[in-house]
Enzyme design. Sequence first.
Site, mmCIF file in Angstrom:
data_model
loop_
_atom_site.group_PDB
_atom_site.id
_atom_site.type_symbol
_atom_site.label_atom_id
_atom_site.label_comp_id
_atom_site.label_asym_id
_atom_site.label_seq_id
_atom_site.Cartn_x
_atom_site.Cartn_y
_atom_site.Cartn_z
ATOM 1 N N HIS A 89 12.755 -8.119 20.846
ATOM 2 C CA HIS A 89 12.754 -7.162 19.655
ATOM 3 C C HIS A 89 12.416 -8.072 18.498
ATOM 4 C CE1 HIS A 89 14.442 -4.490 22.443
ATOM 5 N NE2 HIS A 89 14.024 -3.410 21.667
ATOM 6 N N VAL A 117 16.819 -2.846 16.048
ATOM 7 C CA VAL A 117 17.207 -4.032 16.832
ATOM 8 C C VAL A 117 16.871 -5.449 16.444
ATOM 9 C CG1 VAL A 117 16.987 -4.780 19.150
ATOM 10 C CG2 VAL A 117 16.615 -2.397 18.804
ATOM 11 N N ARG A 169 0.843 -1.347 0.205
ATOM 12 C CA ARG A 169 0.044 0.192 0.173
ATOM 13 C C ARG A 169 0.942 1.455 0.037
ATOM 14 N NH1 ARG A 169 -2.078 2.168 5.518
ATOM 15 N NH2 ARG A 169 -0.400 1.617 6.908
ATOM 16 N N TRP A 202 5.178 -0.384 20.242
ATOM 17 C CA TRP A 202 4.971 -0.302 18.643
ATOM 18 C C TRP A 202 5.033 -2.240 18.338
ATOM 19 C CZ3 TRP A 202 9.290 2.868 20.036
ATOM 20 C CH2 TRP A 202 8.835 3.944 19.946
ATOM 21 N N HIS A 203 5.070 -2.926 19.239
ATOM 22 C CA HIS A 203 5.561 -4.564 19.078
ATOM 23 C C HIS A 203 3.955 -5.168 18.953
ATOM 24 C CE1 HIS A 203 9.716 -4.567 20.785
ATOM 25 N NE2 HIS A 203 9.664 -3.644 19.373
ATOM 26 N N THR A 232 7.654 -2.176 8.810
ATOM 27 C CA THR A 232 8.093 -1.685 9.954
ATOM 28 C C THR A 232 9.848 -1.570 9.957
ATOM 29 O OG1 THR A 232 6.230 -2.558 11.103
ATOM 30 C CG2 THR A 232 8.065 -1.998 12.515
#
EC number: 4.1.2.10
Length: 559
Positions: free
Chosen positions: A525, A140, A83, A486-487, A133
């Site tokens: 992470h 990390v 997108r 944000w995970h 992402t």
Amino acid sequence: MEKSTMSVILFVLHLLVLHLQYSEVHSLANTSAHDFSYLKFVYNATDTSLEGSYDYIVIGGGTSGCPLAATLSEKYKVLLLERGTIATEYPNTLTADGFAYNLQQQDDGKTPVERFVSEDGIDNVRARILGGTTIINAGVYARANISFYSQTGIEWDLDLVNKTYEWVEDAIVVKPNNQSWQSVIGEGFLEAGILPDNGFSLDHEAGTRLTGSTFDNNGTRHAADELLNKGDPNNLLVAVQASVEKILFSSNTSNLSAIGVIYTDSDGNSHQAFVRGNGEVIVSAGTIGTPQLLLLSGVGPESYLSSLNITVVQPNPYVGQFLYNNPRNFINNFPPNPIEASVVTVLGIRSDYYQVSLSSLPFSTPPFSLFPTTSYPLPNSTFAHIVSQVPGPLSHGSVTLNSSSDVRIAPNIKFNYYSNSTDLANCVSGMKKLGDLLRTKALEPYKARDVLGIDGFNYLGVPLPENQTDDASFETFCLDNVASYWHYHGGSLVGKVLDDSFRVMGIKALRVVDASTFPYEPNSHPQGFYLMLGRYVGLQILQERSIRLEAIHNIQESM
């Protein structure tokens, strides 16, 4: 001995062997420019020549989607639909210095970072760019916790898992230099009791370590999009600015199968692409995008979809449910003297919390979602952002539609941070450990005033409670100062929405391969795991088809 018990013992032994293999870090990627060789097979979605039939259509060119598409293209014709646009249009995505800038940049509907505020009232972001992402994160890199695999409901080929990690690492992972602030924070973690010292390692283990990074030592970002270079350019087509509106299904409800997709280009024009016989549609649109697309396509809770006048194709009460995001709590300290900016490379790992720190230059525009809200005070000098993350977590929420027809309208997101008491207890433990960290000799030079305890530090925002025994104060601190890590994960879980081959239950030729598939983080992470997952599932699919073709050939030979 019972067969089931023996199977468990063999699996554990296999994990131990794999763990020993993990401990031997092979050669990683070298410092180099971001490799855009793949651009020769990238097209804008306005190109009508993309319409047609493919063996595989992959929806989402992110962390898992890029390695998945590249792998499948080794043998079959693949269309990858993304997108967002490409990183060359946003060069700040390609450097470590640009990490904060990307969060500061205003969201105009096209920028790499899409902003949203969850129903919890917490600022969040998600990626909108080829590479997903991995193009906007802090870089990390680590492998999954070795115990994670036995908890997933998947029967893993652990030798293949190990080789697949290496496939990723050879291309985009480096051993970082131990930057000055990262070295200080590592010494502090050890002094505070986050032991042992694990040196440099990609493994998720208790203790303190230097881990891998997708930023090389020149500050250049490497990301999932570069894995497209490993695909066959004769078999792989990538369409950018392609918003997939809906998955198309066969009209035969007794033998329901995905047959293609409808996608819209940046001009608002609609296009269709289809899969050939034995082909598949694979959704890798991420924790938020994947359940949203399934719901819009008629896969989800029957009464809920009917209430929105969405035709129910396959009822499943769990689509969009069990959505997770790891809470991030933190303190910000102003050292008396400037410190250089650094990204996260040192990790402090315990079973009940994960800890890291980054250091930043001052800024006049807050990086969106770095702090819980835009009203957070701004730093006027360099500062250290010291973070504690809650593992798991156990608290969960949901994805629900904000529009019953337009995929470009972001869905409603709720995470229900700290609704589970264990998560809150883990936050308290983690923040108390940050108190121990502030009391170490390693951080003594970074005090603004020469006083005992933690009062000597200058804080940006709320200071850490002074009394380490006052659990109530720490609980209040956790609840009032929570931010997003944000995970995001969950929403299309294996065992509830997917089978153990990542196929959507009740529908042929439709799989999901991304972070929406599991209810807990694989490690502190997770990008390393989801990069591996895309390649791993791609190899499994190629193997399945090879076995199927061989069986057909043998039958024909015997006739």
